[in-house]
Design an enzyme around this catalytic site. Sequence first.
Site, PDB file in Angstrom:
ATOM      1  N   ASP A  64      95.830  39.426 -10.298  1.00  0.00           N
ATOM      2  CA  ASP A  64      97.016  40.133 -10.791  1.00  0.00           C
ATOM      3  C   ASP A  64      98.309  39.354 -10.578  1.00  0.00           C
ATOM      4  O   ASP A  64      99.381  39.921 -10.365  1.00  0.00           O
ATOM      5  CB  ASP A  64      97.128  41.524 -10.129  1.00  0.00           C
ATOM      6  CG  ASP A  64      95.858  42.320 -10.301  1.00  0.00           C
ATOM      7  OD1 ASP A  64      95.217  42.180 -11.351  1.00  0.00           O
ATOM      8  OD2 ASP A  64      95.488  43.075  -9.383  1.00  0.00           O
ATOM      9  N   GLN A  95      90.467  37.119 -12.162  1.00  0.00           N
ATOM     10  CA  GLN A  95      90.495  37.245 -10.704  1.00  0.00           C
ATOM     11  C   GLN A  95      91.290  36.060 -10.137  1.00  0.00           C
ATOM     12  O   GLN A  95      92.198  35.590 -10.790  1.00  0.00           O
ATOM     13  CB  GLN A  95      89.068  37.326 -10.114  1.00  0.00           C
ATOM     14  CG  GLN A  95      88.338  38.608 -10.455  1.00  0.00           C
ATOM     15  CD  GLN A  95      87.727  38.612 -11.837  1.00  0.00           C
ATOM     16  OE1 GLN A  95      87.004  37.715 -12.208  1.00  0.00           O
ATOM     17  NE2 GLN A  95      88.007  39.634 -12.631  1.00  0.00           N
ATOM     18  N   GLY A 123      92.104  42.817 -15.586  1.00  0.00           N
ATOM     19  CA  GLY A 123      93.085  43.573 -16.371  1.00  0.00           C
ATOM     20  C   GLY A 123      94.270  42.658 -16.552  1.00  0.00           C
ATOM     21  O   GLY A 123      95.002  42.394 -15.592  1.00  0.00           O
ATOM     22  N   HIS A 124      94.422  42.084 -17.733  1.00  0.00           N
ATOM     23  CA  HIS A 124      95.482  41.106 -17.989  1.00  0.00           C
ATOM     24  C   HIS A 124      96.524  41.725 -18.913  1.00  0.00           C
ATOM     25  O   HIS A 124      96.226  42.054 -20.053  1.00  0.00           O
ATOM     26  CB  HIS A 124      94.889  39.829 -18.603  1.00  0.00           C
ATOM     27  CG  HIS A 124      93.975  39.094 -17.662  1.00  0.00           C
ATOM     28  ND1 HIS A 124      93.326  37.941 -17.989  1.00  0.00           N
ATOM     29  CD2 HIS A 124      93.632  39.361 -16.374  1.00  0.00           C
ATOM     30  CE1 HIS A 124      92.612  37.517 -16.946  1.00  0.00           C
ATOM     31  NE2 HIS A 124      92.774  38.374 -15.961  1.00  0.00           N
ATOM     32  N   LYS A 127      98.550  36.339 -14.837  1.00  0.00           N
ATOM     33  CA  LYS A 127      97.857  35.318 -15.642  1.00  0.00           C
ATOM     34  C   LYS A 127      97.951  35.648 -17.131  1.00  0.00           C
ATOM     35  O   LYS A 127      98.205  34.776 -17.955  1.00  0.00           O
ATOM     36  CB  LYS A 127      96.374  35.225 -15.220  1.00  0.00           C
ATOM     37  CG  LYS A 127      96.179  34.810 -13.773  1.00  0.00           C
ATOM     38  CD  LYS A 127      94.712  34.808 -13.376  1.00  0.00           C
ATOM     39  CE  LYS A 127      94.069  36.173 -13.337  1.00  0.00           C
ATOM     40  NZ  LYS A 127      94.602  37.091 -12.313  1.00  0.00           N
TER      41      LYS A 127
HETATM   42  P1  GDP Z   1      96.829  39.361 -14.312  1.00  0.00           P
HETATM   43  O1  GDP Z   1      95.604  40.116 -13.967  1.00  0.00           O
HETATM   44  O2  GDP Z   1      96.999  38.131 -13.486  1.00  0.00           O
HETATM   45  O3  GDP Z   1      96.970  39.069 -15.786  1.00  0.00           O
HETATM   46  O4  GDP Z   1      98.060  40.307 -13.924  1.00  0.00           O
HETATM   47  P2  GDP Z   1      98.186  41.887 -14.227  1.00  0.00           P
HETATM   48  O5  GDP Z   1      98.492  42.075 -15.661  1.00  0.00           O
HETATM   49  O6  GDP Z   1      97.048  42.628 -13.655  1.00  0.00           O
HETATM   50  O7  GDP Z   1      99.427  42.254 -13.302  1.00  0.00           O
HETATM   51  C1  GDP Z   1     100.672  41.646 -13.456  1.00  0.00           C
HETATM   52  C2  GDP Z   1     101.699  42.740 -13.726  1.00  0.00           C
HETATM   53  O8  GDP Z   1     102.998  42.216 -13.543  1.00  0.00           O
HETATM   54  C3  GDP Z   1     101.676  43.259 -15.149  1.00  0.00           C
HETATM   55  O9  GDP Z   1     102.085  44.606 -15.146  1.00  0.00           O
HETATM   56  C4  GDP Z   1     102.690  42.382 -15.862  1.00  0.00           C
HETATM   57  O10 GDP Z   1     103.263  43.010 -16.998  1.00  0.00           O
HETATM   58  C5  GDP Z   1     103.713  42.219 -14.774  1.00  0.00           C
HETATM   59  N1  GDP Z   1     104.459  40.951 -14.775  1.00  0.00           N
HETATM   60  C6  GDP Z   1     104.044  39.711 -15.120  1.00  0.00           C
HETATM   61  N2  GDP Z   1     105.010  38.800 -14.849  1.00  0.00           N
HETATM   62  C7  GDP Z   1     106.052  39.490 -14.333  1.00  0.00           C
HETATM   63  C8  GDP Z   1     107.325  39.107 -13.817  1.00  0.00           C
HETATM   64  O11 GDP Z   1     107.696  37.940 -13.780  1.00  0.00           O
HETATM   65  N3  GDP Z   1     108.117  40.118 -13.335  1.00  0.00           N
HETATM   66  C9  GDP Z   1     107.738  41.418 -13.339  1.00  0.00           C
HETATM   67  N4  GDP Z   1     108.584  42.329 -12.845  1.00  0.00           N
HETATM   68  N5  GDP Z   1     106.547  41.803 -13.811  1.00  0.00           N
HETATM   69  C10 GDP Z   1     105.704  40.851 -14.284  1.00  0.00           C
HETATM   70  P1  IMO Z   2      92.482  40.110 -12.669  1.00  0.00           P
HETATM   71  O1  IMO Z   2      91.789  39.136 -13.607  1.00  0.00           O
HETATM   72  C1  IMO Z   2      92.522  41.993  -8.749  1.00  0.00           C
HETATM   73  C2  IMO Z   2      88.627  42.817  -6.919  1.00  0.00           C
HETATM   74  C3  IMO Z   2      88.243  44.270  -6.737  1.00  0.00           C
HETATM   75  C4  IMO Z   2      87.416  44.158  -5.477  1.00  0.00           C
HETATM   76  C5  IMO Z   2      86.679  42.833  -5.668  1.00  0.00           C
HETATM   77  C6  IMO Z   2      85.269  42.974  -6.230  1.00  0.00           C
HETATM   78  O2  IMO Z   2      93.140  41.232 -13.356  1.00  0.00           O
HETATM   79  O3  IMO Z   2      93.360  39.382 -11.710  1.00  0.00           O
HETATM   80  P2  IMO Z   2      84.327  43.563  -8.651  1.00  0.00           P
HETATM   81  O4  IMO Z   2      84.513  44.761  -9.516  1.00  0.00           O
HETATM   82  O5  IMO Z   2      84.785  42.278  -9.282  1.00  0.00           O
HETATM   83  O6  IMO Z   2      82.936  43.443  -8.094  1.00  0.00           O
HETATM   84  O7  IMO Z   2      85.283  43.817  -7.377  1.00  0.00           O
HETATM   85  O8  IMO Z   2      87.471  42.089  -6.574  1.00  0.00           O
HETATM   86  N1  IMO Z   2      88.999  42.441  -8.302  1.00  0.00           N
HETATM   87  C7  IMO Z   2      90.248  42.201  -8.699  1.00  0.00           C
HETATM   88  N2  IMO Z   2      91.423  42.327  -8.051  1.00  0.00           N
HETATM   89  N3  IMO Z   2      92.499  41.530 -10.009  1.00  0.00           N
HETATM   90  C8  IMO Z   2      91.334  41.370 -10.670  1.00  0.00           C
HETATM   91  O9  IMO Z   2      91.243  40.781 -11.878  1.00  0.00           O
HETATM   92  C9  IMO Z   2      90.138  41.755 -10.032  1.00  0.00           C
HETATM   93  N4  IMO Z   2      88.830  41.775 -10.394  1.00  0.00           N
HETATM   94  C10 IMO Z   2      88.141  42.176  -9.330  1.00  0.00           C
HETATM   95  O10 IMO Z   2      89.377  45.088  -6.556  1.00  0.00           O
HETATM   96  O11 IMO Z   2      88.246  44.012  -4.359  1.00  0.00           O
HETATM   97 MG    MG Z   3      95.032  42.037 -13.404  1.00  0.00          MG
END
Ligand code: GDP
Ligand code: IMO
Ligand code: MG
Length: 423
Positions: A13, A223, A40-41, A16
Amino acid sequence: MSVSILVGLQWGDEGKGKIIDVLTKSVDMVVRFQGGNNAGHTVENGTEKFVLHLVPSGILYQGTDCVIANGVVVDPVGLMEEMKGLAARGVDLSHIQLSARCQLIMPWHKELDAFNENTADPSKKIGTTKKGIGPSYMAKMARTGLRACEILDKARFEKHFRDEAAYYNKLYVPHGAAAVDADSAFEKVWAACEYLKPYIKDSVVEVNAAIKAGRNILFEGAQAMFLDIDHGTYPYVTSSNTISGAACTGAGVPPKAIDMVWGVLKAYTTRVGEGPFPTELNDELGEHLRTKGGEFGATTGRPRRCGWLDIVGSRHSCMINGVDYLAVTKLDVLDDLDEIKICTAYRIDGEITEHSPADTELMKRIEPVYETLPGWKQSTSAARSWDDLPENARKYLNRVAELLDARIGIISVGPKREQTFRK
Ligand code: GDP
Ligand code: IMO
Ligand code: MG
């Protein structure tokens, strides 16, 4: 022309999805190479927000090839629902490819994931997403998994499906796991398989042809480093290799084809699920980061644990991933703080170390050693260049780059595309 890999450097998270979307402007093909719909991207283009789970984050750029490569575990029902949801919002799906070699997540994998999590000794719970990721990689390694290529032959697929469903029911149901009704489960899964059939391709051939043709290719990690099955905080990890090296096995490309690696680093740290987190803040400050950063899981909605940036862990991550450039995200979330801490070393049982320990039990005993920097106390979300940043924000970023011995390539100050600039 370049072939790049983008990976997360912390516990996921990091943003990416957002950075992939921004980079896709000059990319011809985006390739997911591991994980599944545990990811979840989030991508925000203009006024709309999309959360992608299996579909590569380049999908919003029309014409970009989006490949779900062999290393990904694919829930056919989940992927169909995600694709239909995107199509309903006007997204063009014609450039999606699903590798014929992908392993499929089956209904019993999800049941088993939930069963393991719900019945485990609470101290052994991992806090998975319950998407069936672990059990489907187990089946892959046990060489019993169903693969996407089998969808092309219904009779063969159905036999394999029913055999595996029966095996699961025989083995696990007597111990309390939920039974899978093979008839109704098959009907549901097969409807999704029919939907996905036109997208199945030999992506190994397609990706290598794109490399040979000199196209710009971006491998999208899911991840992150500390969730890697070998290098993460085992056993509190996911079931795949998440590091840059996994792009080669997960997409079938040779290491020498890779030109560079992007490491995405959140300006602080978050983690979802169980496991050690040395710099975690279980206080008002942690709550502030969660609220201001909107730190709730994009897949499960769970609150993310929050804490300071951990240089020891991030340095280890840069080393293993071979990071050429950092993309530092969510700098804006630190805007209101009087002072900001960076963990520069660990104290374990009285001893100082600058390395991430192999033993997760030791990791639980880490006392972080902090360096404190002054905050900047002004909004950075409208910054569009390095020079727009307050001096203390620049000092913070420079110090992070210095400690990590890495170059910063991209800075992100908000979730939207335009809230991004190159250093
Ligand atoms: P990922 O799994 O690495 O793609 O990241 P996620 O989407 O799960 O979580 C990142 C969260 O931060 C999302 O809600 C994005 O919209 C948000 N986000 C990404 N870059 C920024 C930033 O520079 N500032 C803020 N405030 N939010 C951001
Ligand atoms: P993105 O790509 C954050 C974590 C779960 C748990 C562990 C194992 O959005 O960054 P699983 O369901 O993979 O067997 O769970 O990994 N986990 C993540 N945490 N971002 C993710 O993906 C994750 N995918 C799995 O919360 O701790
Ligand atoms: Mg994510």
